[in-house]
Design a protein around this motif. Structure first.
Motif, PDB file in Angstrom:
ATOM      1  N   ASP A   4       8.171  13.163   4.069  1.00 48.43           N
ATOM      2  CA  ASP A   4       9.879  12.901   3.200  1.00 48.43           C
ATOM      3  C   ASP A   4       8.677  12.623   1.796  1.00 48.43           C
ATOM      4  OD1 ASP A   4      11.625  14.046   4.690  1.00 48.43           O
ATOM      5  OD2 ASP A   4      11.999  12.529   5.374  1.00 48.43           O
ATOM      6  N   GLY A   5       7.084  12.491   1.667  1.00 42.67           N
ATOM      7  CA  GLY A   5       6.397  12.027   0.852  1.00 42.67           C
ATOM      8  C   GLY A   5       5.925  10.177   1.439  1.00 42.67           C
ATOM      9  N   LYS A   6       6.316  10.255   2.199  1.00 39.15           N
ATOM     10  CA  LYS A   6       5.932   8.645   2.509  1.00 39.15           C
ATOM     11  C   LYS A   6       5.036   8.221   3.303  1.00 39.15           C
ATOM     12  CE  LYS A   6      10.092   7.587   4.951  1.00 39.15           C
ATOM     13  NZ  LYS A   6      10.530   8.931   4.407  1.00 39.15           N
ATOM     14  N   THR A   7       3.647   7.384   3.599  1.00 37.22           N
ATOM     15  CA  THR A   7       2.599   6.943   3.721  1.00 37.22           C
ATOM     16  C   THR A   7       2.595   7.570   5.191  1.00 37.22           C
ATOM     17  OG1 THR A   7       3.370   4.688   4.330  1.00 37.22           O
ATOM     18  CG2 THR A   7       1.847   5.355   2.640  1.00 37.22           C
ATOM     19  N   VAL A   8       1.139   8.271   6.034  1.00 35.17           N
ATOM     20  CA  VAL A   8       0.964   7.977   7.400  1.00 35.17           C
ATOM     21  C   VAL A   8      -0.190   7.726   7.672  1.00 35.17           C
ATOM     22  CG1 VAL A   8       0.795   9.723   9.471  1.00 35.17           C
ATOM     23  CG2 VAL A   8       2.323  10.399   7.211  1.00 35.17           C
ATOM     24  N   ASP A   9      -1.028   7.195   8.693  1.00 33.43           N
ATOM     25  CA  ASP A   9      -1.925   6.722   9.010  1.00 33.43           C
ATOM     26  C   ASP A   9      -2.546   6.707  10.103  1.00 33.43           C
ATOM     27  OD1 ASP A   9      -3.876   4.331   9.426  1.00 33.43           O
ATOM     28  OD2 ASP A   9      -2.183   3.182  10.135  1.00 33.43           O
ATOM     29  N   TYR A  22      -2.294  -2.103  18.201  1.00 30.26           N
ATOM     30  CA  TYR A  22      -1.886  -1.392  16.810  1.00 30.26           C
ATOM     31  C   TYR A  22      -0.726  -1.886  15.830  1.00 30.26           C
ATOM     32  CZ  TYR A  22      -0.795   1.992  12.841  1.00 30.26           C
ATOM     33  OH  TYR A  22      -0.285   3.041  12.120  1.00 30.26           O
ATOM     34  N   LYS A  23      -0.964  -2.228  14.326  1.00 23.18           N
ATOM     35  CA  LYS A  23       0.824  -2.270  13.969  1.00 23.18           C
ATOM     36  C   LYS A  23       0.339  -1.860  12.558  1.00 23.18           C
ATOM     37  CE  LYS A  23       1.173  -6.357  16.362  1.00 23.18           C
ATOM     38  NZ  LYS A  23       2.196  -5.960  17.108  1.00 23.18           N
ATOM     39  N   ALA A  24       1.580  -0.869  12.475  1.00 28.02           N
ATOM     40  CA  ALA A  24       1.095   0.105  11.348  1.00 28.02           C
ATOM     41  C   ALA A  24       1.939  -0.463   9.704  1.00 28.02           C
ATOM     42  CB  ALA A  24       2.935   1.141  11.331  1.00 28.02           C
ATOM     43  N   PRO A  25       0.234  -0.133   9.513  1.00 30.84           N
ATOM     44  CA  PRO A  25       0.865  -0.780   7.999  1.00 30.84           C
ATOM     45  C   PRO A  25       2.034  -0.427   7.198  1.00 30.84           C
ATOM     46  CG  PRO A  25       0.104   1.267   7.373  1.00 30.84           C
ATOM     47  CD  PRO A  25       0.073   0.816   9.106  1.00 30.84           C
ATOM     48  N   LYS A  26       2.351  -1.412   6.307  1.00 31.24           N
ATOM     49  CA  LYS A  26       3.908  -1.275   5.205  1.00 31.24           C
ATOM     50  C   LYS A  26       4.167   0.127   4.646  1.00 31.24           C
ATOM     51  CE  LYS A  26       6.595  -3.277   1.507  1.00 31.24           C
ATOM     52  NZ  LYS A  26       6.368  -3.811   0.339  1.00 31.24           N
ATOM     53  N   THR A  27       4.974   1.068   5.331  1.00 28.41           N
ATOM     54  CA  THR A  27       5.498   2.389   4.230  1.00 28.41           C
ATOM     55  C   THR A  27       5.157   2.036   3.172  1.00 28.41           C
ATOM     56  OG1 THR A  27       6.917   2.446   6.612  1.00 28.41           O
ATOM     57  CG2 THR A  27       7.040   3.747   4.226  1.00 28.41           C
ATOM     58  N   GLU A  28       4.612   3.242   2.144  1.00 28.64           N
ATOM     59  CA  GLU A  28       5.008   3.614   1.048  1.00 28.64           C
ATOM     60  C   GLU A  28       5.474   4.524   0.782  1.00 28.64           C
ATOM     61  OE1 GLU A  28       2.035   1.838  -0.967  1.00 28.64           O
ATOM     62  OE2 GLU A  28       1.203   0.592   0.309  1.00 28.64           O
ATOM     63  N   GLN A  29       6.623   5.247  -0.003  1.00 27.40           N
ATOM     64  CA  GLN A  29       7.187   6.128  -0.810  1.00 27.40           C
ATOM     65  C   GLN A  29       5.776   6.680  -1.469  1.00 27.40           C
ATOM     66  OE1 GLN A  29      10.022   7.463   0.561  1.00 27.40           O
ATOM     67  NE2 GLN A  29       9.243   9.446  -0.553  1.00 27.40           N
TER      68      GLN A  29
END
Length: 871
Positions: A508-513, A532-539
């Motif tokens: 949906d257009g959000k970040t993927v790491d 592992y700590k996922a980075p802050k999600t960004e649109q």
């Protein structure tokens, strides 16, 4: 005499007094110098004593540790890798695997020189510790405020293997130093160097210099040449990165560094250095016998990620007894390995060089890499093609052309692309459809080249690049051209990069790491040293853009170029093919073929081609074989994953931008009794301006005139002592769009005498009816209007202000900006009637008609008609 004596005595006393005064500061300074001298002296003595005591402690401690743990000099404990279910999939180190012990007599001098020059240039001079290197390391650590520089000697590196704690602490370094000194006291330099070379890890499961010589060069240790010795000496810092199989380019560059060091330290001549630098590595054919482990490409990727995240060296990681928990989905990896092992899925080569491929699967909801294949013969070659850049072809179109167009808000999948040309300057993309109107959906479905180039040209390279950059696949400066719409890039992108970009769309257009490691736990401990700590999600892009792209790419798979990728659940994706581009080669073969796509659960990228492309090594088939690989792997890989569907999106029509009127102003020419109107507009399209006028502050605005492409109009029909009001509306007739009215200006014409002609005008006359001396000859633009009639007006109505920007039909009353209503104009007005029919009519309060030879009459609130040839 006595007086003289007295004066002399007094003078001497005074001199002595001055002399004493002048000497006092020197005495004080001398005393201060002694203090400093003794302070420095005792500090030096204390330092020497402390150093002696400390060094003695190091020696005593080292001897004790070596006596207690000398047997541990052999090998460490293997680290273990687990899949997503906690099942062991690999051990990074095996004491019985791929190891041969070499005697010192077997090791050629060129090997000893290469390692000493690279790892410890003062090896033969120090006694286990190189204080110059330690000093340099301390300075760098202080500057960085952390332990970043090793400063270790070969002896220390050997000692470090006894105590495998990877943290760079003073305690560990002190222990390491203790054992290093003890080793130097108990062993000769030859023994230390031999033990060190027998312990080094060389990647690919190979330990020891003897096994490395056979594995990498198919030669006996004693027969190694200079370039081969330098290649092996380049590897201890990062075995996977600098070994010639996994990364030949990095190995080649690192080998040059080693040779330069050897030359600077006078082990070799300049001629020998240059000759050894120039040799190109070719891997022997027997390499596959050394490693038959499963999931090798995935494990190697995990090791590199772990080194990056933890700061451990590869050796520390492999023999440190760590537990590494990964994201691997065994079912997906098994399905991928099975298909990549099947030669029927690949084109047959004309020689021993195989047609290659790679694939990666990412869970786009959390970024976990579920499976990857580095190539058909990854065990043999170790060249991980998942991370190698290739030309993406048409799989790049959604990222550089269609995505940016949707993001702009001016396009939807059903928008018609009115392609009006086949060339853009000197660039004429090939396309069998030619310049024809087509919907965005159909253009992507057919993978039309001209449509993608036309669309990129409409959007602009800057906006397109901004969009692609958000997805991690932006253009280089040298790629700022319209050919990028077709994936014709200088370097291209790796399957990992393309899968990541498509994952963002699927998410949906959000970040993927993307990542392979969930956590790492320490030796014999449940303490996590990494989690592992996922980075802050960004649109990154609009959700509607992502949804539209998914909708469009579903059609690509359902009935377009990607039909071979169909499986038992919804799939969206895009194929890609790049032509060979080989000069003087006339064949239609391809260099690269792709399919990048996703289900609602996972995203995958598939690439196929040859590692070394030439006229003999090209693909005869297109992207359908990559799409087929996607389907053959993804269907069994997802078999145990609950089916999901893409969220449907209701397509909304694009609201075109309206023209925006700027300020309306005027000037009055008293000599010629003329009003000149001036205005501006903000709009990229072609517009026609319609001007409205009201008289005597009546608010009864009627159509007065129009211009096309001009931002000014002259009114020569004004009369002294009268008031006139004006406003302007801009119309885009092609798109049936009108602006809001401009501001209204009001003009009071000053009283003055007019030379009114005695000969009356004939309303129905022609040019010939005008008599000599008439002050208003016909000019086909504007005709004069006589003074208002003095007859009693008919039944009056309320004044009518400016009309709205979206007038109704000619059969309905219109609402003015002030909320009043008036009747519509009728008559034969040419272009004006076209404007009125498409955008609505503007009328006066008494229902006056516009009529006449070329334009019609203007009716005012008193019912008087103005006629003539001009309007």
């Amino acid at each position: 005499m006595s007086e003289h004596t007295s004066r002399g005595s007094s003078s001497k006393a005074q001199d002595r007094s001055q002399h004493n005064q002048s000497k006092k500061p020197r005495k004080k300074k001398k005393k201060s110098g002694k203090v400093w001298f003794y302070s420095i002296f005792f500090a030096i003595v204390f330092g020497i004593v402390a150093a002696i005591v400390g060094y003695s402690a190091i020696i005593i401690n080292g001897e004790r540790l070596l006596a207690q743990h000398g047997d541990k000099l052999n090998f460490g404990e293997a680290s273990i890798i687990y899949d997503a279910e906690g099942v062991e999939i690999a051990r990074l180190y095996d004491v019985n695997e791929n190891r041969e012990v070499a005697e010192f007599s077997e090791i050629p001098q060129v090997v000893l020189d290469a390692f000493v020059a690279t790892e410890d240039r003062r090896f033969y001079e120090h006694s286990g510790l190189d204080f110059i290197s330690i000093g340099r390391a301390v300075v760098k650590d202080i500057i960085a405020r952390s332990a970043v520089e090793g400063g270790s000697t070969i002896t220390q590196q050997l000692a470090k293997n006894v105590f495998l704690s990877a943290d760079k602490t003073l305690f560990r370094k002190a222990t390491e130093a203790s054992i290093a000194v003890a080793l130097e006291n108990q062993m000769s330099k030859e023994q230390i160097l031999t033990m060190y070379l027998n312990r080094i890890y060389y990647g690919r499961g190979i330990h020891g210099i003897k096994a490395a010589a056979e594995y990498y060069f198919d030669t006996e240790l004693e027969d190694l040449q200079l370039w081969q010795a330098a290649t092996l000496a380049a590897m201890p810092k990062a075995p996977n990165r600098y070994n010639p199989i996994s990364n030949p380019e990095a190995s080649y560059e690192r080998r040059a560094v080693v040779l330069q060091l050897m030359y600077e330290q006078e082990y070799i001549t300049k001629e020998e250095m240059e000759k050894a630098k120039a040799v190109q590595y070719v891997q022997p054919e027997h390499g596959e016998k050394y490693n038959n482990a499963k999931y090798t490409a995935f494990v190697d990727y995990v090791v590199e990620e772990a080194v990056e995240k933890t700061g451990l060296t590869e050796e520390e990681l492999r023999v440190g007894g760590y537990s590494i928990y990964t994201t691997l989905n065994a079912a997906a990896q098994d399905a991928m390995d099975e298909q990549f092992a099947n030669p029927e899925n690949f084109e047959e080569s004309v020689d021993d060089e195989l047609a290659q491929g790679s694939m990666i699967i990412i869970d786009h909801q959390n970024g976990e890499i579920k499976a990857l294949s580095g190539g058909r013969d990854y065990v043999k070659k170790g060249w991980n093609r998942v991370t190698k850049k290739r030309q993406p072809g048409s799989s790049y179109k959604p990222l550089i052309a269609y995505g940016p167009a949707l993001e702009s808000g001016n396009f939807t999948p059903s928008t018609t692309l009115n392609i009006d040309r086949t060339c853009f300057g000197n660039y004429c993309p090939s396309d069998k459809w030619g310049a024809t109107a087509v919907s965005m959906q159909q253009a992507l479905q057919d993978s039309r080249n001209l449509a993608a180039v036309w669309l990129l040209n409409e959007i602009g390279l800057k906006k397109a690049d901004e969009f692609a950059t958000k997805l991690g696949v932006g253009l280089k400066d040298s790629e700022y051209n319209l050919a990028s719409a077709l994936g014709g890039l200088e370097q291209g992108f790796s399957p990992l990069e393309m899968a990541t970009a498509y994952s963002i769309i699927a998410n949906d257009g959000k970040t993927v790491d993307p990542h392979t490691i969930r956590s790492i736990k320490g030796k014999k401990s449940e303490v996590e040293i990494y989690s592992y700590k996922a980075p802050k999600t960004e649109q990154l892009i609009k959700p509607t853009t992502a949804a539209y792209l998914t909708q469009m790419m579903q059609k690509v798979v359902e009935s377009g170029t990607g039909k071979s990728a169909k499986i038992d659940r919804p799939v969206a994706g895009k194929t890609g093919t790049t032509q060979h581009g080989i000069p003087n080669h006339k064949g239609n073969e391809n260099r690269d073929v792709w399919f990048v796509g996703y289900t609602a659960e996972w995203t995958a990228a598939v690439w196929m081609g040859y590692d070394n492309t030439d006229a003999k090594h090209l693909l005869k088939k297109g992207s359908s074989q990559a799409a087929s690989m996607f389907a053959k792997v993804m269907k069994p890989a997802l078999a145990s994953i609950p089916k999901q569907s893409f969220e449907p999106i209701e397509e909304k029509p694009v609201e075109p931008e309206k023209p925006v009127m700027g300020a309306l102003s005027y000037t009055f020419d008293e000599e010629n009794i003329k009003v000149t109107l001036n205005w501006s507009v903000a709009y990229e399209g072609d517009v026609v301006f319609e001007i409205f006028r009201a008289e005597q502050n009546s608010g009864n605005f009627v159509h007065f005139g129009e211009t096309e492409g001009k931002l000014t109009l002259e009114d020569m029909s004004v009369f002294p002592g009268q008031n006139y009001q004006y406003y302007v509306v801009a119309h885009d007739l092609e798109n049936n769009i009108s602006s809001e009215p401009s501001n209204t200006v009001s003009i009071d014409i000053p009283d003055m005498e007019l030379n009114v002609p005695e000969t009356p005008m004939d309303d129905g006359g022609t040019d010939d009816d005008w008599v000599e001396g008439n002050p208003y000859p016909p000019d086909n633009e504007v005709t004069p209007t006589p003074p208002p009639s003095t007859e009693a007006p008919p039944e009056t109505m309320e004044p009518t202000p400016p009309a709205s920007t979206d007038p109704g039909s000619t059969n309905e009353p219109i609402t003015t900006p002030d909320g009043e209503q008036g009747s519509n104009n009728e008559g034969d007005g040419g272009l004006i009637d076209e404007l009125l029919n498409s955008a609505g009519n503007h009328a006066g309060n008494n229902g006056g008609n516009r009529a006449g030879n070329n334009g019609g009459n203007h009716a005012g609130n008193n019912g008087s008609n103005h006629a003539g040839n001009g309007m």
